[in-house]
Design a protein around this motif. Sequence first.
Motif, short mmCIF file in Angstrom:
data_model
loop_
_atom_site.label_atom_id
_atom_site.label_comp_id
_atom_site.label_asym_id
_atom_site.label_seq_id
_atom_site.Cartn_x
_atom_site.Cartn_y
_atom_site.Cartn_z
N ALA A 159 0.61 -0.90 -0.16
CA ALA A 159 -0.02 0.05 -0.22
C ALA A 159 1.00 1.35 -0.01
O ALA A 159 0.67 2.45 0.08
CB ALA A 159 -0.42 -0.39 1.07
N SER A 160 1.95 1.10 -0.94
CA SER A 160 2.69 2.41 -0.23
C SER A 160 1.89 3.37 -0.95
O SER A 160 1.68 3.16 -2.52
CB SER A 160 3.62 2.19 -0.87
N PRO A 161 2.48 4.41 -0.34
CA PRO A 161 1.38 6.05 -0.80
C PRO A 161 2.79 6.74 -2.55
O PRO A 161 2.71 7.92 -3.43
CB PRO A 161 1.84 7.05 -0.14
N ASN A 162 4.37 5.85 -2.59
CA ASN A 162 5.13 6.49 -3.47
C ASN A 162 5.01 5.55 -4.62
O ASN A 162 6.08 5.68 -5.06
CB ASN A 162 6.32 6.27 -2.29
N VAL A 163 3.89 5.33 -4.74
CA VAL A 163 4.04 4.85 -6.36
C VAL A 163 2.65 5.71 -7.11
O VAL A 163 2.38 6.01 -5.91
CB VAL A 163 4.09 2.63 -6.34
N SER A 164 2.90 4.91 -8.29
CA SER A 164 2.10 5.94 -9.26
C SER A 164 0.51 5.25 -8.92
O SER A 164 0.25 4.26 -8.37
CB SER A 164 2.23 5.23 -10.40
N ALA A 165 -0.50 5.86 -9.06
CA ALA A 165 -1.98 5.50 -9.01
C ALA A 165 -2.05 3.93 -9.84
O ALA A 165 -3.10 3.25 -9.79
CB ALA A 165 -3.36 6.45 -9.22
N ARG A 166 -1.69 4.11 -11.39
CA ARG A 166 -1.35 2.75 -11.99
C ARG A 166 -0.91 1.69 -11.61
O ARG A 166 -1.40 0.48 -11.64
CB ARG A 166 -0.30 3.18 -13.46
N GLN A 167 0.60 1.95 -10.38
CA GLN A 167 1.08 0.76 -9.91
C GLN A 167 0.36 0.19 -8.65
O GLN A 167 0.41 -0.72 -8.27
CB GLN A 167 2.13 1.21 -9.54
N ARG A 168 -0.45 0.88 -8.27
CA ARG A 168 -1.16 0.81 -6.75
C ARG A 168 -2.42 0.34 -7.83
O ARG A 168 -2.87 -0.83 -6.36
CB ARG A 168 -1.70 1.89 -6.72
N SER A 169 -3.00 0.81 -9.19
CA SER A 169 -3.62 -0.12 -8.86
C SER A 169 -3.54 -1.94 -9.97
O SER A 169 -4.67 -2.55 -9.34
CB SER A 169 -4.45 0.54 -10.40
N ASN A 170 -2.58 -2.48 -10.36
CA ASN A 170 -1.77 -2.96 -10.97
C ASN A 170 -2.14 -4.07 -9.67
O ASN A 170 -2.26 -4.57 -9.44
CB ASN A 170 0.01 -2.92 -11.61
N ARG A 171 -0.70 -3.87 -8.27
CA ARG A 171 -0.79 -4.52 -7.38
C ARG A 171 -2.61 -5.11 -6.79
O ARG A 171 -2.14 -5.68 -6.59
CB ARG A 171 -0.43 -3.34 -6.47
#
Length: 210
Positions: A159-171
């Motif tokens: 749940a890191s806030p230091n990645v992009s929205a797309r990267q969070r979505s992929n996770r």
Amino acid sequence: MSPASDAAGAGMVEIRSLVWDISLDIRYAGRDNFVGRPVKGYEAAGCYLHERVAQALARVERSLRPQGLMLRIYDCYRPVRAVQDFVVWAGDLDDQSSKPQYYPNLDKRDLLGDYISPTSGHSRGATADLSLLELREDRFEPMDMGTAFDFFDETAHTASPNVSARQRSNRELLRSAMRREGFENYPLEWWHYTYKPEPTPRTAFDFPVR
């Protein structure tokens, strides 16, 4: 510690016996990993899991295919001797060769604990490290998860806030697919999933991966 000397004796199966074309990139069988060499206990690039866990992972894979997605597996069952090999490596403070690639923001001494432990769920045959591939034109390519596998850093926290929205979505896409079949994520590593309840929660194994 189980006395089982092979996968059959441990009640484990190789995932390719259930999904023959699943994507395996078993890093610890080669040199592309944080210790820079094959890890003790990995005699081949195989993915063994307890049969119930393997069946669940196969269901995850089958659910992804109609979406143009598939799993890429980095590690499954991990012999106890491999876990011990990691601990010895972490204690060798003279070897810093993989720091730029795998832990640039951490002191090597800080890897013991949250990232490298003297015991591992992998040794119980219920944990897998994995990511997602997506179909682009006529081939499957890795999805952007924000960090590489085994990158020891806060940016690899699921749940890191230091990645992009797309990267969070992929996770989250990966986490949702795994959760539906009973797998729980380890919050410090977006790639790390354990099937719950574990088939043998108090038993570890040490037969080699062949």
